[in-house]
Design a protein around this motif. Structure first.
Motif, mmCIF file in Angstrom:
data_model
loop_
_atom_site.group_PDB
_atom_site.id
_atom_site.type_symbol
_atom_site.label_atom_id
_atom_site.label_comp_id
_atom_site.label_asym_id
_atom_site.label_seq_id
_atom_site.Cartn_x
_atom_site.Cartn_y
_atom_site.Cartn_z
ATOM 1 N N TYR A 73 -12.865 -36.764 1.501
ATOM 2 C CA TYR A 73 -13.457 -36.906 2.830
ATOM 3 C C TYR A 73 -14.896 -36.405 2.834
ATOM 4 C CZ TYR A 73 -8.817 -37.861 4.730
ATOM 5 O OH TYR A 73 -7.585 -38.408 5.004
ATOM 6 N N PHE A 74 -15.117 -35.278 2.161
ATOM 7 C CA PHE A 74 -16.466 -34.723 2.120
ATOM 8 C C PHE A 74 -17.411 -35.660 1.368
ATOM 9 C CE2 PHE A 74 -19.549 -32.233 -0.416
ATOM 10 C CZ PHE A 74 -20.335 -31.757 0.616
ATOM 11 N N ALA A 75 -16.977 -36.181 0.222
ATOM 12 C CA ALA A 75 -17.840 -37.038 -0.585
ATOM 13 C C ALA A 75 -18.135 -38.368 0.103
ATOM 14 C CB ALA A 75 -17.204 -37.282 -1.948
ATOM 15 N N SER A 76 -17.163 -38.891 0.859
ATOM 16 C CA SER A 76 -17.345 -40.211 1.463
ATOM 17 C C SER A 76 -18.002 -40.175 2.830
ATOM 18 C CB SER A 76 -15.978 -40.900 1.594
ATOM 19 O OG SER A 76 -15.118 -40.154 2.440
ATOM 20 N N SER A 77 -18.068 -39.012 3.460
ATOM 21 C CA SER A 77 -18.625 -38.970 4.815
ATOM 22 C C SER A 77 -19.751 -37.952 4.936
ATOM 23 C CB SER A 77 -17.518 -38.665 5.831
ATOM 24 O OG SER A 77 -16.875 -37.447 5.503
ATOM 25 N N LEU A 78 -19.410 -36.666 4.934
ATOM 26 C CA LEU A 78 -20.411 -35.644 5.209
ATOM 27 C C LEU A 78 -21.472 -35.570 4.118
ATOM 28 C CD1 LEU A 78 -21.413 -33.338 6.973
ATOM 29 C CD2 LEU A 78 -19.831 -31.813 5.782
ATOM 30 N N GLN A 79 -21.071 -35.559 2.850
ATOM 31 C CA GLN A 79 -22.042 -35.454 1.769
ATOM 32 C C GLN A 79 -22.973 -36.660 1.745
ATOM 33 O OE1 GLN A 79 -20.371 -35.386 -2.190
ATOM 34 N NE2 GLN A 79 -22.124 -34.261 -3.017
ATOM 35 N N PRO A 141 -23.506 -22.076 14.348
ATOM 36 C CA PRO A 141 -22.680 -23.210 14.792
ATOM 37 C C PRO A 141 -21.775 -23.696 13.662
ATOM 38 C CG PRO A 141 -24.990 -23.537 15.360
ATOM 39 C CD PRO A 141 -24.942 -22.366 14.435
ATOM 40 N N ILE A 142 -20.560 -24.088 14.024
ATOM 41 C CA ILE A 142 -19.584 -24.568 13.051
ATOM 42 C C ILE A 142 -19.376 -26.061 13.263
ATOM 43 C CG2 ILE A 142 -17.180 -24.481 12.312
ATOM 44 C CD1 ILE A 142 -17.113 -21.572 12.965
ATOM 45 N N LEU A 143 -19.485 -26.821 12.177
ATOM 46 C CA LEU A 143 -19.127 -28.234 12.188
ATOM 47 C C LEU A 143 -17.734 -28.356 11.576
ATOM 48 C CD1 LEU A 143 -19.838 -31.262 12.551
ATOM 49 C CD2 LEU A 143 -20.660 -31.219 10.197
ATOM 50 N N VAL A 144 -16.756 -28.809 12.370
ATOM 51 C CA VAL A 144 -15.380 -28.942 11.909
ATOM 52 C C VAL A 144 -15.151 -30.373 11.437
ATOM 53 C CG1 VAL A 144 -12.954 -28.776 12.546
ATOM 54 C CG2 VAL A 144 -14.601 -27.169 13.512
ATOM 55 N N VAL A 145 -14.791 -30.525 10.171
ATOM 56 C CA VAL A 145 -14.446 -31.830 9.597
ATOM 57 C C VAL A 145 -12.942 -31.832 9.357
ATOM 58 C CG1 VAL A 145 -14.869 -33.468 7.734
ATOM 59 C CG2 VAL A 145 -16.712 -31.958 8.501
ATOM 60 N N PRO A 146 -12.152 -32.499 10.213
ATOM 61 C CA PRO A 146 -10.691 -32.442 10.076
ATOM 62 C C PRO A 146 -10.214 -33.168 8.831
ATOM 63 C CG PRO A 146 -11.319 -34.042 11.752
ATOM 64 C CD PRO A 146 -12.584 -33.361 11.331
ATOM 65 N N ALA A 147 -9.691 -32.399 7.883
ATOM 66 C CA ALA A 147 -9.216 -32.985 6.627
ATOM 67 C C ALA A 147 -7.961 -32.292 6.144
ATOM 68 C CB ALA A 147 -10.319 -32.894 5.560
ATOM 69 N N ILE A 159 -12.445 -34.007 18.230
ATOM 70 C CA ILE A 159 -12.802 -34.506 16.902
ATOM 71 C C ILE A 159 -11.537 -35.068 16.277
ATOM 72 C CG2 ILE A 159 -13.821 -33.924 14.670
ATOM 73 C CD1 ILE A 159 -15.153 -31.540 16.015
ATOM 74 N N THR A 160 -11.421 -36.374 16.247
ATOM 75 C CA THR A 160 -10.186 -37.013 15.799
ATOM 76 C C THR A 160 -10.242 -37.509 14.366
ATOM 77 O OG1 THR A 160 -10.974 -39.101 16.750
ATOM 78 C CG2 THR A 160 -9.593 -37.693 18.150
ATOM 79 N N SER A 161 -11.405 -37.516 13.731
ATOM 80 C CA SER A 161 -11.535 -38.007 12.361
ATOM 81 C C SER A 161 -12.792 -37.419 11.742
ATOM 82 C CB SER A 161 -11.590 -39.535 12.328
ATOM 83 O OG SER A 161 -12.788 -39.993 12.920
ATOM 84 N N PRO A 162 -12.917 -37.446 10.412
ATOM 85 C CA PRO A 162 -14.155 -36.961 9.778
ATOM 86 C C PRO A 162 -15.384 -37.731 10.238
ATOM 87 C CG PRO A 162 -12.394 -37.113 8.155
ATOM 88 C CD PRO A 162 -11.875 -37.747 9.408
ATOM 89 N N ASP A 163 -15.234 -39.019 10.522
ATOM 90 C CA ASP A 163 -16.385 -39.797 10.974
ATOM 91 C C ASP A 163 -16.876 -39.343 12.345
ATOM 92 O OD1 ASP A 163 -16.322 -41.296 8.658
ATOM 93 O OD2 ASP A 163 -14.982 -42.806 9.509
ATOM 94 N N VAL A 164 -15.939 -38.955 13.205
ATOM 95 C CA VAL A 164 -16.329 -38.475 14.523
ATOM 96 C C VAL A 164 -17.105 -37.164 14.411
ATOM 97 C CG1 VAL A 164 -15.453 -37.666 16.748
ATOM 98 C CG2 VAL A 164 -14.411 -39.642 15.660
ATOM 99 N N SER A 165 -16.732 -36.322 13.457
ATOM 100 C CA SER A 165 -17.451 -35.061 13.293
ATOM 101 C C SER A 165 -18.894 -35.296 12.882
ATOM 102 C CB SER A 165 -16.742 -34.183 12.261
ATOM 103 O OG SER A 165 -16.770 -34.790 10.982
#
Length: 363
Positions: A73-79, A141-147, A159-165
């Motif tokens: 999830y981190f590699a495909s979205s946030l990173q 501030p905290i960014l929550v990535v639900p994984a 926040i319902t998905s990593p993309d929403v975060s």
């Protein structure tokens, strides 16, 4: 004995943008203290509060969360988003990294925000370490990535998905939510007339989402054990939902109720945070000779689409408590399988719902 009380810890969490909800209209000592410790939500933009390319972000990733998919999830979205924007970030694996040591060895002034990639356990644990590491870390501030397997905290924040975060990085706002202190104490009450000081509590930690006692906690633990067995035996594949259902069906027959006394203090109670918890001074005392479920939380969801405290909200700065005692097995099954899934708890047949709770004691 478990005591829960409000503490003026604060933690800002980045959430997707949405309509502003008016603050609660009631006035109470708890809400007044919460207003001093937790200012109301403020709208944040890309340039001023949450994220810009010239600000650094500290990223905690729980590689074991969500069937070990948190790294994906981190590699495909946030990173990908951070790399494209030219942002500076540092990744800290969790576990096995020591969170306290990771924070103490880094200068908090070099980081503008913290991202947590994982489930409820990861978010709550790291939020506690941030608060205990000092005010400079506690105000990040905290960014929550639900994984994770259970993403109730993220779902309660919208926040319902990593993309929403990711959208909250650019178009989100900051919400400041309270953290509740949970203390495990000896069952024997200290003698107020004794010359020796009372024994210290066994343990204390901060609660961000919810806390479960009874069969719900046993179901989660059993489902986790089933997941471990599935990893060891490849011939035993069980989907995630089947793990939860299997543990619920098993404990539906095996679970034995326990005896408990629950003391509740309302939001308008005159009892202050510093005073010791005494059931005699509580606003409500509930005797549970055959306790089935005790659910306490300020987050609406235990995990997405499932709630035993559907009236809970971070905006109330108070707890919502659901108690079930003396219920039949059929009533308990309906509570866990139907009512919690539909997020509508019927306060009948041994089930009660208590809102606006500021302090709680379970003996």
């Amino acid at each position: 004995m478990i005591g829960s009380r409000s503490r003026l810890w604060r933690q800002a969490i980045s959430v997707p943008a949405g309509p502003q909800v008016p603050p609660p209209s009631r006035s109470s000592p708890l809400s007044a203290a919460a207003e001093r410790g937790f200012p109301k939500r403020s709208v944040a933009s890309l340039s001023d509060s949450i994220f810009t390319a010239d600000r650094r972000m500290l990223v905690f990733i729980n590689s074991r969360a969500g069937w070990k998919l948190a790294q994906d999830y981190f590699a495909s979205s946030l990173q990908l988003h951070l790399d494209r924007s030219g942002a500076i970030y540092e990744v800290v694996p969790f576990p096995p990294a020591d969170t306290a040591a990771a924070l103490s060895s880094r200068d908090p002034t070099l980081f503008h925000s913290v991202a947590i990639v994982g489930g409820d356990g990861t978010v709550a644990t790291i939020a506690q370490h941030l608060c205990q590491a000092g005010r400079q870390w506690a105000c990040k501030p905290i960014l929550v990535v639900p994984a994770g397997e259970h993403n109730g905290i993220a779902a309660s924040l919208g926040i319902t998905s990593p993309d929403v975060s990711l959208s909250s990085l650019s178009y989100g706002r900051l919400r400041k939510v309270p953290l509740w202190e949970v203390t495990l104490s000896p069952q024997k009450q200290p003698d107020v007339n004794a010359s020796t000081p009372p024994p210290p509590p066994f343990a204390s930690r901060l609660m961000l989402g919810s806390m479960q006692l009874g069969i719900q906690a046993d179901i989660v633990q059993t489902a986790t054990d089933i997941q471990v067995y599935c990893k060891d035996f490849t011939a035993l594949p069980v989907p995630h939902r089947r793990q939860w259902l299997s543990s619920m069906y098993w404990l539906w027959y095996k679970f034995r109720p326990f005896r408990a006394t629950v003391a509740l203090w309302g939001a308008t109670s005159s009892s202050s945070v510093g005073t010791p918890l005494s059931p005699a001074a509580a606003d409500t005392v509930v005797e549970l000779p055959k306790a089935f479920v005790i659910s306490v939380g300020q987050a609406k969801f235990i995990h997405r689409g499932y709630s035993l405290t559907p009236e809970a909200s971070f905006d109330d700065r108070a707890l919502s408590v659901t108690l079930a005692a003396g219920v039949s097995r059929l009533r308990g099954f309906h509570l866990l399988h139907r009512e919690a899934a539909s997020m509508h708890i019927e306060p009948v047949d041994g089930v009660s719902v208590h809102a606006n709770v500021s302090r709680l004691q379970v003996v």
